[in-house]
Design a protein around this motif. Structure first.
Motif, PDB file in Angstrom:
ATOM      1  N   PRO A 193       0.688  -1.036  -0.119  1.00  0.00           N
ATOM      2  CA  PRO A 193      -0.069   0.069   0.119  1.00  0.00           C
ATOM      3  C   PRO A 193       0.988   1.342   0.086  1.00  0.00           C
ATOM      4  O   PRO A 193       1.627   1.506   0.674  1.00  0.00           O
ATOM      5  CB  PRO A 193      -0.851  -0.138   1.449  1.00  0.00           C
ATOM      6  CG  PRO A 193      -0.733  -1.519   1.793  1.00  0.00           C
ATOM      7  CD  PRO A 193       0.695  -1.866   1.233  1.00  0.00           C
ATOM      8  N   ALA A 194       0.387   2.392  -0.824  1.00  0.00           N
ATOM      9  CA  ALA A 194       0.872   3.726  -0.846  1.00  0.00           C
ATOM     10  C   ALA A 194       0.518   4.347   0.280  1.00  0.00           C
ATOM     11  O   ALA A 194       1.225   5.241   1.021  1.00  0.00           O
ATOM     12  CB  ALA A 194       1.005   4.304  -2.272  1.00  0.00           C
ATOM     13  N   ASP A 195      -0.999   4.247   0.546  1.00  0.00           N
ATOM     14  CA  ASP A 195      -1.647   5.015   1.502  1.00  0.00           C
ATOM     15  C   ASP A 195      -2.786   4.204   2.126  1.00  0.00           C
ATOM     16  O   ASP A 195      -3.709   4.095   1.452  1.00  0.00           O
ATOM     17  CB  ASP A 195      -1.906   6.368   1.079  1.00  0.00           C
ATOM     18  CG  ASP A 195      -2.536   7.315   2.314  1.00  0.00           C
ATOM     19  OD1 ASP A 195      -3.175   6.693   3.331  1.00  0.00           O
ATOM     20  OD2 ASP A 195      -2.025   8.553   2.215  1.00  0.00           O
ATOM     21  N   ARG A 196      -2.615   3.677   3.159  1.00  0.00           N
ATOM     22  CA  ARG A 196      -3.679   2.822   3.585  1.00  0.00           C
ATOM     23  C   ARG A 196      -4.934   3.540   3.983  1.00  0.00           C
ATOM     24  O   ARG A 196      -6.177   2.917   4.283  1.00  0.00           O
ATOM     25  CB  ARG A 196      -3.086   1.806   5.050  1.00  0.00           C
ATOM     26  CG  ARG A 196      -2.772   2.733   6.138  1.00  0.00           C
ATOM     27  CD  ARG A 196      -2.169   1.688   7.372  1.00  0.00           C
ATOM     28  NE  ARG A 196      -1.322   2.622   8.015  1.00  0.00           N
ATOM     29  CZ  ARG A 196      -0.271   2.137   8.724  1.00  0.00           C
ATOM     30  NH1 ARG A 196       0.060   0.786   8.668  1.00  0.00           N
ATOM     31  NH2 ARG A 196       0.827   2.652   9.150  1.00  0.00           N
TER      32      ARG A 196
ATOM     33  N   VAL B 132      -3.535  -9.781   1.333  1.00  0.00           N
ATOM     34  CA  VAL B 132      -2.329  -9.946   2.148  1.00  0.00           C
ATOM     35  C   VAL B 132      -1.461  -8.688   1.826  1.00  0.00           C
ATOM     36  O   VAL B 132      -1.275  -8.367   0.574  1.00  0.00           O
ATOM     37  CB  VAL B 132      -1.244 -11.228   1.941  1.00  0.00           C
ATOM     38  CG1 VAL B 132      -0.160 -11.101   2.729  1.00  0.00           C
ATOM     39  CG2 VAL B 132      -2.281 -12.311   2.349  1.00  0.00           C
ATOM     40  N   THR B 133      -0.976  -8.039   2.753  1.00  0.00           N
ATOM     41  CA  THR B 133      -0.195  -6.742   2.584  1.00  0.00           C
ATOM     42  C   THR B 133       1.248  -6.853   2.780  1.00  0.00           C
ATOM     43  O   THR B 133       1.771  -7.972   3.655  1.00  0.00           O
ATOM     44  CB  THR B 133      -0.493  -5.781   3.221  1.00  0.00           C
ATOM     45  OG1 THR B 133      -0.394  -5.972   4.613  1.00  0.00           O
ATOM     46  CG2 THR B 133      -1.791  -5.198   3.215  1.00  0.00           C
ATOM     47  N   LEU B 134       2.252  -6.372   2.220  1.00  0.00           N
ATOM     48  CA  LEU B 134       3.911  -6.022   2.307  1.00  0.00           C
ATOM     49  C   LEU B 134       4.067  -4.857   2.821  1.00  0.00           C
ATOM     50  O   LEU B 134       3.565  -3.923   2.096  1.00  0.00           O
ATOM     51  CB  LEU B 134       4.621  -6.835   1.179  1.00  0.00           C
ATOM     52  CG  LEU B 134       4.438  -8.211   0.759  1.00  0.00           C
ATOM     53  CD1 LEU B 134       3.118  -8.471  -0.134  1.00  0.00           C
ATOM     54  CD2 LEU B 134       5.640  -8.725   0.074  1.00  0.00           C
ATOM     55  N   GLU B 135       4.866  -4.791   3.757  1.00  0.00           N
ATOM     56  CA  GLU B 135       5.445  -3.553   4.357  1.00  0.00           C
ATOM     57  C   GLU B 135       4.592  -2.770   5.075  1.00  0.00           C
ATOM     58  O   GLU B 135       5.262  -2.220   6.084  1.00  0.00           O
ATOM     59  CB  GLU B 135       5.865  -2.743   2.870  1.00  0.00           C
ATOM     60  CG  GLU B 135       6.702  -1.421   3.234  1.00  0.00           C
ATOM     61  CD  GLU B 135       6.862  -0.567   1.779  1.00  0.00           C
ATOM     62  OE1 GLU B 135       8.225  -0.715   1.236  1.00  0.00           O
ATOM     63  OE2 GLU B 135       6.059  -0.019   1.365  1.00  0.00           O
ATOM     64  N   THR B 136       3.344  -2.485   4.869  1.00  0.00           N
ATOM     65  CA  THR B 136       2.408  -1.948   5.575  1.00  0.00           C
ATOM     66  C   THR B 136       1.238  -2.757   5.952  1.00  0.00           C
ATOM     67  O   THR B 136       0.490  -3.279   5.180  1.00  0.00           O
ATOM     68  CB  THR B 136       1.905  -0.689   4.684  1.00  0.00           C
ATOM     69  OG1 THR B 136       3.121   0.193   4.266  1.00  0.00           O
ATOM     70  CG2 THR B 136       0.995   0.069   5.410  1.00  0.00           C
ATOM     71  N   ALA B 137       0.961  -2.714   7.312  1.00  0.00           N
ATOM     72  CA  ALA B 137      -0.140  -3.371   7.841  1.00  0.00           C
ATOM     73  C   ALA B 137      -1.179  -2.699   7.606  1.00  0.00           C
ATOM     74  O   ALA B 137      -1.342  -1.493   7.668  1.00  0.00           O
ATOM     75  CB  ALA B 137      -0.004  -3.845   9.394  1.00  0.00           C
ATOM     76  N   MET B 138      -2.565  -3.501   7.529  1.00  0.00           N
ATOM     77  CA  MET B 138      -3.893  -2.906   7.454  1.00  0.00           C
ATOM     78  C   MET B 138      -4.735  -3.669   8.119  1.00  0.00           C
ATOM     79  O   MET B 138      -4.625  -5.100   8.180  1.00  0.00           O
ATOM     80  CB  MET B 138      -4.207  -2.742   5.922  1.00  0.00           C
ATOM     81  CG  MET B 138      -3.421  -1.762   5.198  1.00  0.00           C
ATOM     82  SD  MET B 138      -4.130  -1.504   3.304  1.00  0.00           S
ATOM     83  CE  MET B 138      -5.500  -0.883   3.575  1.00  0.00           C
ATOM     84  N   GLU B 139      -5.846  -3.130   8.572  1.00  0.00           N
ATOM     85  CA  GLU B 139      -7.043  -3.937   8.933  1.00  0.00           C
ATOM     86  C   GLU B 139      -7.994  -4.750   7.882  1.00  0.00           C
ATOM     87  O   GLU B 139      -7.773  -4.203   6.682  1.00  0.00           O
ATOM     88  CB  GLU B 139      -8.091  -3.045   9.636  1.00  0.00           C
ATOM     89  CG  GLU B 139      -7.390  -2.292  10.741  1.00  0.00           C
ATOM     90  CD  GLU B 139      -8.400  -1.203  11.472  1.00  0.00           C
ATOM     91  OE1 GLU B 139      -9.498  -1.194  11.190  1.00  0.00           O
ATOM     92  OE2 GLU B 139      -8.091  -0.663  12.386  1.00  0.00           O
TER      93      GLU B 139
END
Length: 322
Positions: A101-104, A119-126
């Motif tokens: 993600p560039a901006d969650r 599934v994200t990489l680098e940036t966690a998201m709900e």
């Protein structure tokens, strides 16, 4: 007699033909394509710096039976375009999404509404199946701590805010800033403007403010900063004491060259191949409703020119050695 000879010659030949056909035909061939898990991978920028991560993804896809589709926004770190790509891929039938993600903040609602595996990489998201990556705050602090020896108290460190937005890169930068200011260093945070890139602004700042160090928190901008330091060092009129030291994270071939040639003072490297592999494994298992453990943060190692060829660090800096 002729009938007996026919049976002796022709029947075995027919049997051999049938056996050859069975051996040459994959009994799963007709169903294998239906069993492939369809995954779309959405990067936040052009993917050369993600090439090792992509290698890990492709290896996992081959091992587990997945088909990957790679997409990159036309403008680096454009979360709105990522949102459009995400919606398009879901409408096209993707069973799962791997997202950097560039901006969650922009992407969060779309991710929650997907009803698919993300599934994200680098940036966690709900609302996802987890994030594969390092502990961003710990990485930022460690990069900053590495730079303390290169910046005297009261000296200036420039932090490159190269991926503006609510993401893991910003988390690294924020943690680094807190530590540096606590340790009595002056901090300048540089981000792109409407008419200038991060590197254009950095070039001006280096000339005017004479910072002691530059800190980069993602591979692509560390590559660019290394090129800038290379240019400065090649100027015979330049006072070497005025050349800032460069710290960061990443393990691309260009970064390895910059470290070896002394343009980068120190960096932190993670296992990019494993991050890509683990992300695909999580997505495939989630699509197939198989249980997975919560992902642990990936480790990272401090790498300097004098230890970059140690076995454990060499595997990170030169993935071909794995």
């Amino acid at each position: 007699m002729k009938k007996k000879l026919f049976l002796q010659l022709v029947v075995p030949l027919l049997s051999l033909c049938v056996l050859f056909f069975l051996l040459a035909t994959d009994p799963l061939e007709g169903t294998r394509s239906q069993d492939l898990v369809q995954l779309s991978v959405i990067f936040r920028e052009e993917d050369p710096v993600w090439s090792t991560t992509r290698d890990g993804m492709e290896q996992a896809a081959a091992d587990l039976g997945a088909e990957l589709r790679f997409l990159v926004p036309a403008v680096a770190n454009d979360a709105r375009e990522q949102e459009t790509l995400l919606e398009r891929e879901l409408n096209a039938g993707a069973e799962g999404i791997l997202l950097i993600p560039a901006d969650r903040g922009i992407l969060q609602e779309t991710v929650k509404k997907t009803g698919r595996v993300v599934v994200t990489l680098e940036t966690a998201m709900e609302g996802t199946e987890g994030c594969v990556g390092v502990d961003n705050a710990a990485l930022g602090e460690t990069v900053a701590r590495s730079a303390l020896n290169g910046v005297r108290k009261g000296g200036t460190a420039v932090l490159l805010d190269s991926a503006p937005g609510d993401n893991g890169v910003r988390e690294r930068l924020a943690a680094a800033r807190v530590l540096l200011e606590q340790e009595g260093r002056h901090v300048m945070q540089v981000m792109p403007t409407m008419d200038k890139t991060v590197m254009e602004r950095l070039t001006e700042i280096v000339e005017v403010s004479k910072p002691s160090a530059i800190l980069a928190f993602e591979p692509s901008v560390l590559e660019d900063a290394s090129d800038l330091i290379r240019t400065i060092r090649s100027d015979p009129t330049r006072d070497w004491k005025s050349i800032p030291l460069l710290y960061g994270m990443g393990s691309t071939p260009a970064i390895a060259a910059g470290l070896e040639q002394g343009h980068i003072t120190a960096l932190h490297a993670q296992d990019d191949f494993s991050s890509g592999y683990i992300a695909v494994v999580r997505a495939v298992k989630a699509v197939r409703h198989q249980d997975t453990d919560e992902p642990e943060p990936l480790p990272f190692l401090l790498v300097r020119r004098e230890n970059m060829y140690d076995e454990d660090r060499q595997k990170l800096m030169f993935p071909v050695c794995r």
